[in-house]
Write an enzyme that holds these catalytic residues in place. Structure first.
Site, mmCIF file in Angstrom:
data_model
loop_
_atom_site.group_PDB
_atom_site.id
_atom_site.type_symbol
_atom_site.label_atom_id
_atom_site.label_comp_id
_atom_site.label_asym_id
_atom_site.label_seq_id
_atom_site.Cartn_x
_atom_site.Cartn_y
_atom_site.Cartn_z
ATOM 1 C CE LYS A 207 -4.361 -1.998 1.382
ATOM 2 N NZ LYS A 207 -5.375 -2.249 2.407
ATOM 3 N NE ARG A 242 -7.539 -8.605 0.400
ATOM 4 C CZ ARG A 242 -7.132 -7.770 -0.551
ATOM 5 N NH1 ARG A 242 -6.135 -6.935 -0.315
ATOM 6 N NH2 ARG A 242 -7.708 -7.780 -1.738
HETATM 7 N N1 HH2 Z 1 -7.450 -4.005 0.927
HETATM 8 C C1 HH2 Z 1 -7.791 -4.006 -0.375
HETATM 9 C C2 HH2 Z 1 -8.852 -4.795 -0.823
HETATM 10 N N2 HH2 Z 1 -9.533 -5.599 0.007
HETATM 11 N N3 HH2 Z 1 -9.858 -6.454 2.195
HETATM 12 C C3 HH2 Z 1 -9.527 -6.469 3.479
HETATM 13 N N4 HH2 Z 1 -10.195 -7.273 4.344
HETATM 14 N N5 HH2 Z 1 -8.516 -5.703 3.985
HETATM 15 C C4 HH2 Z 1 -7.793 -4.862 3.188
HETATM 16 O O1 HH2 Z 1 -6.894 -4.156 3.703
HETATM 17 C C5 HH2 Z 1 -8.124 -4.816 1.791
HETATM 18 C C6 HH2 Z 1 -9.185 -5.634 1.323
HETATM 19 C C7 HH2 Z 1 -7.032 -3.141 -1.339
HETATM 20 O O2 HH2 Z 1 -5.910 -3.811 -1.840
HETATM 21 P P1 HH2 Z 1 -5.819 -4.540 -3.268
HETATM 22 O O3 HH2 Z 1 -6.812 -5.652 -3.372
HETATM 23 O O4 HH2 Z 1 -4.420 -4.952 -3.473
HETATM 24 O O5 HH2 Z 1 -6.122 -3.413 -4.330
HETATM 25 P P2 HH2 Z 1 -7.428 -3.031 -5.151
HETATM 26 O O6 HH2 Z 1 -8.488 -2.663 -4.171
HETATM 27 O O7 HH2 Z 1 -6.985 -1.885 -5.995
HETATM 28 O O8 HH2 Z 1 -7.834 -4.241 -5.968
#
Ligand code: HH2
Length: 266
Positions: A207, A242
């Site tokens: 992040k 995660r």
């Molecule tokens: N962060 C993201 C998405 N889902 N779910 C949980 N439980 N906790 C988190 O911190 C979280 C999440 C964002 O990260 P990412 O999936 O890598 O990116 P994007 O939302 O752009 O797909």
């Protein structure tokens, strides 16, 4: 928990796993690297992202879930990252096991009753605002206390909807309506969330707040920075991480765990 984003626009891996074969191969690779859970999403929630209609989320994820459920051990839970109950229901019917709801049941009133009906574990994450608005000058007087109170209230709402206590997991929602200072303070105060008595999940992987501490390196160069948060999370009692980079974070978690188990209690 390995991240599988079947999206064109996720902040660090958007567009890489849109084809079913690429998504399945990525999932299998994360299992080889030591993932115990896979989190599958068809919608980016990065700041400023546009909502993806449920039909499109289902189109992206369902075939991948079916193929994975047939091909990997039943002991590996598949989690569906969505705030829509109808997407979660379709994913669970296709073979998913857990719900990961970044709105903690607030976007869709049918989500908590669904988790109760299907006795599905559900991650309740703290988020201030929506992905469209959440980074506009978020303010907290006591970020750890306010996130803790919100998560406690969402856990109560889940219990009231009939979700079993053993199916509730909590997540501080790093980067979701928090600035740099809030993210770091939350990471220093994870123990206060663990004290609520539910398993805590942490999502720091690659992040932006990490980049800001490390010379603004690109997202895929934030692996070591992510591992630092994983190790500190283990020391504070966090149970699930995660992450995109499973092998490196697995090492960090295993080493931190070996040390945490030897805590001298001083
Ligand atoms: N962060 C993201 C998405 N889902 N779910 C949980 N439980 N906790 C988190 O911190 C979280 C999440 C964002 O990260 P990412 O999936 O890598 O990116 P994007 O939302 O752009 O797909």
């Amino acid at each position: 928990m390995g991240i599988l984003n079947i999206t064109p626009d996720s902040f660090s891996d958007g567009g890489r796993y849109l084809e079913r074969e690429a998504a399945v191969a990525r999932a299998l690779r994360m299992l080889e690297e030591g993932a115990d859970i896979l989190d599958i999403g068809g919608e980016s929630t990065r700041p400023g992202s546009a909502p993806v209609p449920p039909e499109e989320q289902e189109r992206r994820i369902l075939d991948v879930i079916r193929q994975l459920r047939d091909g990997i051990p039943a002991t590996i839970p598949l989690s569906i990252d969505t705030t829509w109950a109808r997407v979660a229901r379709a994913a669970l019917a296709a073979g998913a096991d857990w719900i990961n709801d970044t709105s903690a049941g607030l976007d869709d009133p049918d989500m908590l009753p669904l988790a109760a009906e299907l006795q599905a574990p559900i991650v309740l994450m703290h988020r201030r605002g929506t992905p469209q608005t959440m980074q506009t000058a978020p303010e907290y007087a006591d970020v750890v206390g306010e996130v803790r109170d919100h998560l406690a209230a969402r856990a109560e709402a889940a219990l009231a909807a009939g979700v079993r206590e053993c199916d509730i997991l909590l997540d501080p929602g790093i980067g979701f309506g928090k600035d740099q200072e809030h993210n770091l303070t939350l990471l220093a105060g994870l123990g206060r969330l663990v004290d609520l008595g539910f398993p805590v999940l942490l999502g720091t992987s690659r992040k932006r707040f990490l980049g800001a501490l490390c010379g603004d390196v690109a997202a895929d160069e934030r692996v070591a920075a992510t591992c630092a948060t994983t190790a500190l999370g283990v020391m504070q009692g966090v149970e699930i991480f995660r992450v995109h980079d499973v092998a490196a974070n697995r090492q960090a978690a295993d080493v931190a765990w070996a040390i945490a188990c030897r805590s001298t209690g001083e």
